[in-house]
Design an enzyme around this catalytic site. Structure first.
Site, mmCIF file in Angstrom:
data_model
loop_
_atom_site.group_PDB
_atom_site.id
_atom_site.type_symbol
_atom_site.label_atom_id
_atom_site.label_comp_id
_atom_site.label_asym_id
_atom_site.label_seq_id
_atom_site.Cartn_x
_atom_site.Cartn_y
_atom_site.Cartn_z
ATOM 1 N N ARG A 57 0.839 -1.205 0.000
ATOM 2 C CA ARG A 57 0.000 0.000 0.000
ATOM 3 C C ARG A 57 0.873 1.254 0.000
ATOM 4 O O ARG A 57 0.475 2.290 0.499
ATOM 5 C CB ARG A 57 -0.904 0.010 1.215
ATOM 6 C CG ARG A 57 -0.126 -0.149 2.501
ATOM 7 C CD ARG A 57 -0.951 0.215 3.685
ATOM 8 N NE ARG A 57 -0.272 -0.231 4.874
ATOM 9 C CZ ARG A 57 -0.609 0.130 6.080
ATOM 10 N NH1 ARG A 57 -1.604 0.942 6.251
ATOM 11 N NH2 ARG A 57 0.049 -0.313 7.123
ATOM 12 N N LYS A 106 1.985 6.367 1.266
ATOM 13 C CA LYS A 106 1.376 5.227 1.951
ATOM 14 C C LYS A 106 -0.127 5.396 1.780
ATOM 15 O O LYS A 106 -0.653 6.493 2.021
ATOM 16 C CB LYS A 106 1.758 5.288 3.438
ATOM 17 C CG LYS A 106 1.415 4.053 4.230
ATOM 18 C CD LYS A 106 2.130 4.134 5.568
ATOM 19 C CE LYS A 106 1.962 2.886 6.401
ATOM 20 N NZ LYS A 106 2.786 2.965 7.612
ATOM 21 N N GLY A 159 -4.692 -1.830 -0.091
ATOM 22 C CA GLY A 159 -3.739 -0.808 -0.520
ATOM 23 C C GLY A 159 -4.019 0.572 0.040
ATOM 24 O O GLY A 159 -3.389 1.544 -0.366
ATOM 25 N N ARG A 200 15.393 -1.993 4.013
ATOM 26 C CA ARG A 200 15.108 -2.700 5.264
ATOM 27 C C ARG A 200 15.915 -3.991 5.304
ATOM 28 O O ARG A 200 16.375 -4.463 4.257
ATOM 29 C CB ARG A 200 13.624 -3.122 5.317
ATOM 30 C CG ARG A 200 12.664 -2.053 4.930
ATOM 31 C CD ARG A 200 11.501 -2.649 4.106
ATOM 32 N NE ARG A 200 10.701 -1.554 3.526
ATOM 33 C CZ ARG A 200 9.653 -1.009 4.116
ATOM 34 N NH1 ARG A 200 9.224 -1.486 5.247
ATOM 35 N NH2 ARG A 200 9.026 0.000 3.557
ATOM 36 N N ASP A 255 11.092 -6.572 8.298
ATOM 37 C CA ASP A 255 10.720 -5.631 7.233
ATOM 38 C C ASP A 255 10.482 -4.228 7.790
ATOM 39 O O ASP A 255 10.300 -3.288 7.025
ATOM 40 C CB ASP A 255 9.477 -6.114 6.474
ATOM 41 C CG ASP A 255 8.323 -6.457 7.400
ATOM 42 O OD1 ASP A 255 8.532 -7.255 8.333
ATOM 43 O OD2 ASP A 255 7.230 -5.911 7.212
ATOM 44 N N ASN A 256 10.486 -4.101 9.100
ATOM 45 C CA ASN A 256 10.329 -2.788 9.715
ATOM 46 C C ASN A 256 11.612 -2.329 10.395
ATOM 47 O O ASN A 256 11.583 -1.465 11.262
ATOM 48 C CB ASN A 256 9.176 -2.803 10.728
ATOM 49 C CG ASN A 256 7.829 -2.990 10.051
ATOM 50 O OD1 ASN A 256 7.673 -2.660 8.882
ATOM 51 N ND2 ASN A 256 6.872 -3.528 10.773
#
Ligand code: AMP
Ligand code: MG
Length: 493
Positions: A93, A113, A126, A183, A252-253
């Site tokens: 998204r 975003k 999304g 990331r 991923d963060n």
């Protein structure tokens, strides 16, 4: 409409990292309307906030018009979420619009975003609702005011679309500025799908973009690993210094830049307890306040795994050397944590490290046993150091021997403080944090009543969190314990 040209884009990610993205367009927004623009951040980027909110600016920030020089793309990444590996997550998204060089000469990503579905959306819509976008805005600005590296909101624009969550909500596009969106999950994606050559290319790109000081290192990938270990240890120590709980420290963060990213289910601790967790989906407290260092280390181990083939051609030696670096995280973190909390105690760093650490831990022990508010208790130490001996009276009873004894040791350790040390102590012990109930109030007013006044007030308060201003006293008060006990956060989906 001719394409607006607010930014001088220079898109190195699109240029250099083929295979790690899909070129994509934002969904059409039926009725773009301005919500908020971050004037200070716009200034850093050399663009006027007015230009971002006029008709052309709005059309651009809603995703309806691609500005000249932008190359919108959805980034590919993988990630370990709550310990389980997903080989293909990616921007479901979000879209990277492009990169600009800011007025300090720093390269920064401009990304959306909530700009609609992409090839990485899986079952998601999304979209982004107003509440989570404003939450990210507030949290990022608070973090920036603390001086903690963070991604930041540049603008929030309503699309005119409705987003279906538990109920229909206004849809928005949040424009986010970041040192980059690389990331640990980007490396995991490269390792899974592109092989050693892909990882090497990504590592080279990352080193050049975020670690130019390592240029010429004989062992670049090991150097990158060690450098990220330091940056992430520093970041997590600094989070903990303000009572921040990220809430969803998936790989991923975790950024390669060392910035905080993804203010989904994050929250700030009130009464001190390392087991504090607010996220509704974190059933086992994996991402609790006090677990954050070990989770960071775990994530860094996943990062190290992606680099093994580049660290040493001999697999055993590669594992040995990467493991040693990961093992060292514990010492690096401890040093960073001691720096952060030493500054909170107003220590000058010249004392015995073990004794200083004991002093910090013993103060935290007092807070935990008495269920004291983390922020107010440390602020009271600053007040005492600044000459207000009465400050702790609201926290400790006059006959609290634990406190009296601790205070005696603390005073003996550092009897005098220079103005510079006091100023650092004030900065390290903010009077204000984004208290969860105040954040919720502000978002509720915005979402339910279209009233952004509480958001603006809270934002204004948080922009100078160490300044005591009587008009903002309501933001310094802890929530009633029963409210905090029931408080839950949700992923911003
Ligand atoms: P996050 O929890 O925001 O870090 O997101 C984790 C993954 O889920 C990322 O790949 C996101 O792009 C994806 N995701 C989260 N929310 C949505 C959504 N509403 N639509 C599509 N993808 C989403
Ligand atoms: Mg994320």
């Amino acid at each position: 409409m001719t394409a607006p040209r607010p930014f001088a884009f220079d898109n190195s990610y699109a240029r250099d990292l083929e295979g790690l993205y899909v070129r994509w367009q934002a969904a059409h927004a039926p009725r773009p309307t301005p919500i908020r623009v971050n004037a200070a951040l716009a200034g850093e980027l050399g663009v006027s906030p007015e230009a971002l909110m006029d008709e052309q600016g709005l059309a651009m920030l809603a995703g309806n018009v691609v500005p000249a020089g932008a190359e919108p793309l959805a980034q590919a990444y993988a990630g370990h979420q709550f310990g389980g590996f997903s080989p293909r997550l990616g921007d479901g998204r979000a879209l990277l619009l492009g990169e600009v060089i800011d007025r300090q000469g720093q390269r920064r990503d401009i990304a959306f975003k909530g700009s609609g579905r992409t090839p990485f959306s899986r079952n998601g819509d999304g979209k982004c609702a107003l509440g989570p976008a404003l939450r990210e805005y507030l949290m990022g600005e608070a973090m920036a005011a603390f001086g903690i590296p963070t991604t930041r909101a540049l603008a929030v624009v309503a699309t005119g679309d409705t987003v279906l969550r538990e109920r229909p909500l206004p849809g928005v596009v949040l424009t986010r500025v970041a040192a980059s969106h690389l990331r640990v999950g980007t490396f995991e994606y490269a390792a899974t799908h592109l092989g050693a050559e892909g990882v090497r290319r990504l590592a080279g790109y990352t080193l050049a973009r975020h670690y130019p000081e390592l240029n010429g290192e004989p062992e670049p990938c090991l150097a990158l690993l060690k450098a990220l270990i330091d940056r992430q240890a520093t970041l997590v120590a600094r989070w903990m210094g303000v009572g921040f709980i990220h809430g969803v420290m998936n790989t991923d963060n975790m950024t390669l830049s060392g910035e905080t990213i993804d203010y989904g289910p994050c929250a700030f601790m009130e009464a001190y307890d390392p087991a504090t967790v607010f996220s509704s989906i974190d059933h086992h407290g994996r991402y609790a306040y006090g677990n954050q260092p070990s989770i960071a280390q775990w994530n860094l181990a996943r990062f190290a795994e992606t680099l093994l083939g580049l660290i040493d051609a001999d697999e055993n030696r590669a594992v040995e050397r990467a493991s040693a670096a990961i093992h060292d995280f514990v010492d690096v973190f401890e040093a960073r944590w001691s720096e952060v909390f030493g500054a909170k105690l107003g220590l000058d760093g010249s004392g015995d490290a073990a004794a200083d650490r004991a002093l910090i831990e013993d103060f935290l022990g007092l807070l935990k046993a008495r269920k004291l508010d983390f922020t107010l208790a440390f602020r009271a130490l600053y007040d005492v150091a600044a000459g207000d001996a009465k400050a702790p009276q609201q926290l400790f009873t006059v006959d609290d021997t634990g406190w009296i004894e601790w205070r005696r040791r603390w005073m003996a350790r550092q009897p005098q403080r220079s103005p510079a040390l006091l100023a650092a102590m004030s900065h390290a012990n903010p009077w204000l944090i984004p208290r969860n109930y105040r954040v919720e109030e502000a978002l509720e007013a915005a979402v339910d009543r279209g009233d952004l006044a509480p958001f603006d007030r809270l934002l204004a308060a948080l922009q100078a969190p160490s300044q005591v201003r009587s008009g903002f006293a309501m933001y310094a008060t802890p929530a009633p314990a029963e409210i905090t006990a029931r408080y839950q956060t949700f992923c911003g989906t």
